[in-house]
Design a protein around this motif. Structure first.
Motif, short mmCIF file in Angstrom:
data_model
loop_
_atom_site.label_atom_id
_atom_site.label_comp_id
_atom_site.label_asym_id
_atom_site.label_seq_id
_atom_site.Cartn_x
_atom_site.Cartn_y
_atom_site.Cartn_z
N ASP A 1 -5.34 7.86 8.49
CA ASP A 1 -4.26 6.98 8.01
C ASP A 1 -4.47 6.56 6.55
N LEU A 2 -4.42 7.53 5.66
CA LEU A 2 -4.77 7.29 4.26
C LEU A 2 -3.66 6.67 3.41
N LEU A 3 -2.41 6.82 3.82
CA LEU A 3 -1.32 6.39 2.93
C LEU A 3 -1.39 4.91 2.55
N PRO A 4 -1.59 3.98 3.50
CA PRO A 4 -1.68 2.57 3.08
C PRO A 4 -2.80 2.31 2.08
N THR A 5 -3.92 3.01 2.25
CA THR A 5 -5.04 2.83 1.31
C THR A 5 -4.68 3.33 -0.07
N ILE A 6 -4.06 4.51 -0.14
CA ILE A 6 -3.64 5.07 -1.44
C ILE A 6 -2.66 4.13 -2.11
N TYR A 7 -1.69 3.64 -1.35
CA TYR A 7 -0.66 2.76 -1.90
C TYR A 7 -1.28 1.49 -2.48
N GLU A 8 -2.19 0.89 -1.72
CA GLU A 8 -2.80 -0.36 -2.18
C GLU A 8 -3.71 -0.14 -3.38
N GLN A 9 -4.43 0.99 -3.41
CA GLN A 9 -5.31 1.28 -4.54
C GLN A 9 -4.52 1.46 -5.84
N VAL A 10 -3.37 2.11 -5.76
CA VAL A 10 -2.57 2.38 -6.95
C VAL A 10 -1.76 1.17 -7.38
N THR A 11 -1.07 0.53 -6.43
CA THR A 11 -0.14 -0.54 -6.78
C THR A 11 -0.78 -1.92 -6.79
N GLY A 12 -1.91 -2.07 -6.10
CA GLY A 12 -2.51 -3.39 -5.99
C GLY A 12 -1.81 -4.27 -4.98
N LYS A 13 -0.88 -3.69 -4.20
CA LYS A 13 -0.12 -4.44 -3.20
C LYS A 13 -0.38 -3.86 -1.82
N PRO A 14 -0.35 -4.68 -0.78
CA PRO A 14 -0.52 -4.14 0.57
C PRO A 14 0.71 -3.34 0.98
N PHE A 15 0.47 -2.30 1.77
CA PHE A 15 1.58 -1.48 2.24
C PHE A 15 2.17 -2.11 3.49
N GLU A 16 3.48 -2.33 3.48
CA GLU A 16 4.16 -2.97 4.61
C GLU A 16 4.96 -1.92 5.37
N ASP A 17 4.63 -1.74 6.64
CA ASP A 17 5.34 -0.75 7.44
C ASP A 17 6.28 -1.38 8.46
N GLY A 18 6.34 -2.70 8.47
CA GLY A 18 7.23 -3.38 9.40
C GLY A 18 6.77 -3.31 10.85
N GLY A 19 5.52 -2.86 11.06
CA GLY A 19 5.00 -2.77 12.42
C GLY A 19 5.54 -1.61 13.22
N ALA A 20 6.25 -0.69 12.53
CA ALA A 20 6.89 0.42 13.24
C ALA A 20 5.94 1.58 13.49
N ILE A 21 4.85 1.66 12.72
CA ILE A 21 3.93 2.78 12.84
C ILE A 21 2.86 2.48 13.89
N LYS A 22 2.72 3.38 14.85
CA LYS A 22 1.69 3.22 15.88
C LYS A 22 0.49 4.10 15.53
N ARG A 23 -0.57 3.47 15.10
CA ARG A 23 -1.77 4.22 14.71
C ARG A 23 -2.56 4.64 15.94
N ASN A 24 -3.38 5.66 15.74
CA ASN A 24 -4.27 6.13 16.81
C ASN A 24 -5.28 5.02 17.11
N LYS A 25 -5.27 4.49 18.33
CA LYS A 25 -6.14 3.34 18.64
C LYS A 25 -7.57 3.78 18.95
N TYR A 26 -7.80 5.10 19.03
CA TYR A 26 -9.13 5.60 19.34
C TYR A 26 -9.92 5.97 18.09
N PHE A 27 -9.24 6.49 17.07
CA PHE A 27 -9.94 7.02 15.91
C PHE A 27 -9.36 6.46 14.61
N GLY A 28 -10.20 6.48 13.57
CA GLY A 28 -9.78 5.99 12.27
C GLY A 28 -10.55 6.68 11.16
N GLN A 29 -10.64 6.01 10.01
CA GLN A 29 -11.26 6.60 8.82
C GLN A 29 -12.73 6.94 9.05
#
Length: 450
Positions: free
Chosen positions: A379-407
């Motif tokens: 799930d790299l997109l929110p990290t890329i967005y925050e690193q470049v813009t300095g703002k947190p990425f807001e997805d409105g809670g619509a994205i369901k991330r994999n609850k088993y695995f991550g970075q």
């Protein structure tokens, strides 16, 4: 009207009377194509002038003015067209004219960045021109179809001219022979719709003569329009066409700022060269040129497998036909795009500070594609967005991330695969996909047993 060498007041009067007669002849709604360029501006002005001369009781049917924003238009043109539509709406309402402007955009699933960065489509080229239908034709067709579904028939009022090219002239003359009513040609794309082309016999000079002699009725400066055209041409004189469905002037063109259908974007380069106040566009031009780099460079950015995993061998070039962009390339493109957007908002004029190069809706869908279709559960997109813009990425809670695995799990998986098989690049991709599919299957199974 025959070909016109120099427009007279009688020539203009003849067309305005044509427009009035056709408008009053039936109850069919009108749809005017408007790109913000010279030809479509002339068309809307002529229709506006004609309706202004009719009594209020005769203005019983709508004239829809549709403008398609591909979401990758040059910010200069995007601002120009948006301001024009806003003025048009305001003045039409004040004058009680049935002219209704519409800004059309492609569905988020079809946008340029969702396909290039999200799905990894290679940049458009002559033998893979995936952009035009999705970005320009589909939004207009959806609108026209909706009108036809509601009204059964409609008339399209277009700024196409025979002088644009020999091909355009032959096509228009072919449809002329099939006219069922005077001035109305059949529409090859939609049955029960008809095409009216009031300035079909005008030259470029005729269009500019009309626009400069007759002020824009909704208050958008035609002199500024001409300045925008000339500023985007290398010699500062030859006007170029904003609507990409029409031929360009000489070797110039002006449309999507990321257009890769031409070897180089001479129009954007000319704007930067001719006007130092347009220097803020240079990062956009450099990014566009990097995307449309040489063929060998682009092949190195792409997976050797097609999207369905198949291998295709091209016998003429004795090479594999490469597929979508790799994960690394997609990450690089997204990072650079966000950096360019941030930079032009900082150094550009105030008018473009609210013009995004990529929308939040596109970013959310790209994130979804990376997670669900590409199985990139880090799930790299929110990290890329925050690193470049300095703002947190807001997805409105619509994205369901994999609850088993991550970075951390993705990093560990990559490290293990490198230790076991250092030269095997496909192994971590395959393992990530298998783990992701299995995790989602387990989650689905648990839900079904509840």
């Amino acid at each position: 009207m025959t070909n016109v060498a120099n427009l007279t007041k009688d020539d203009i009067r003849e067309i305005i009377e044509q427009v009035k007669d056709l408008y009053l002849a039936d109850k069919l709604p009108w749809i005017c194509g408007y790109s913000g360029g010279k030809d479509s501006t002339a068309i809307v002005q002529l229709v506006w002038s004609a309706l202004s001369e009719l009594p209020q009781k005769s203005l019983k049917k709508a004239v829809h003015v549709i403008s398609t924003d591909t979401l990758v238009e040059s910010p200069v043109v995007a601002v120009w067209a948006t301001e024009s539509l806003n003025k048009m709406k305001k003045i039409a309402e004040e004058n009680k004219l049935p002219i209704i402007p519409h800004r059309l955009v492609p569905e988020v699933n079809n946008t340029f960045w969702v396909n290039l960065i999200g799905r990894g489509y290679p940049y458009p080229r002559r033998d893979f021109r995936w952009c035009t239908d999705r970005l320009k034709i589909d939004p207009s067709n959806r609108f026209i179809k909706a009108i036809l579904d509601a009204e059964s028939e409609a008339i399209l009022v277009l700024g196409t001219r025979k002088a644009e090219s020999a091909t355009r002239k032959a096509t228009m003359e072919g449809y002329e022979k099939k006219r069922y009513r005077e001035h109305l040609s059949p529409n090859g794309s939609f049955p029960n719709s008809y095409v009216f082309t009031p300035i079909e016999n005008w030259s470029n000079d005729n269009v500019w003569q009309y626009l400069l002699q007759y002020p824009n009725p909704w208050g958008h400066s035609n002199k500024d329009l001409m300045a925008m055209y000339s500023g985007a041409s290398a010699d500062g004189e030859c006007p170029l066409v904003i609507d990409t469905s029409t031929p360009s002037c000489g070797n110039s063109r002006f449309g999507c700022w990321v257009c890769t259908m031409v070897p180089e974007d001479k129009s954007m380069a000319a704007m930067i060269q001719n006007d130092e106040e347009k220097a803020w566009m240079l990062p956009m031009l450099e990014f566009r040129n990097d995307i449309a780099g040489n063929w060998e460079k682009d092949r190195s950015r792409r997976d050797f497998r097609r999207k369905n995993g198949a291998l295709t061998y091209h016998t003429n070039s004795n090479a594999l036909v490469h597929g979508p962009y790799t994960k690394e390339t997609r990450i690089e493109f997204l990072t650079r795009l966000l950096e360019v957007e941030k930079l032009i908002h900082e150094i550009g004029p105030a008018s473009i500070k609210d013009v995004p190069l990529i929308t939040k809706e596109e970013l959310r869908l790209i994130r979804h594609i990376w997670l669900e279709e590409k199985h990139e559960f880090e799930d790299l997109l929110p990290t890329i967005y925050e690193q470049v813009t300095g703002k947190p990425f807001e997805d409105g809670g619509a994205i369901k991330r994999n609850k088993y695995f991550g970075q951390e799990d993705a990093n560990l998986l990559d490290a293990v695969c490198r230790d076991l098989y250092p030269s095997e690049k496909l192994l971590p991709i395959l393992q990530r996909a298998l783990l992701d599919v299995e995790a989602k299957a387990v989650a689905t199974s648990k839900k079904s047993s509840v």
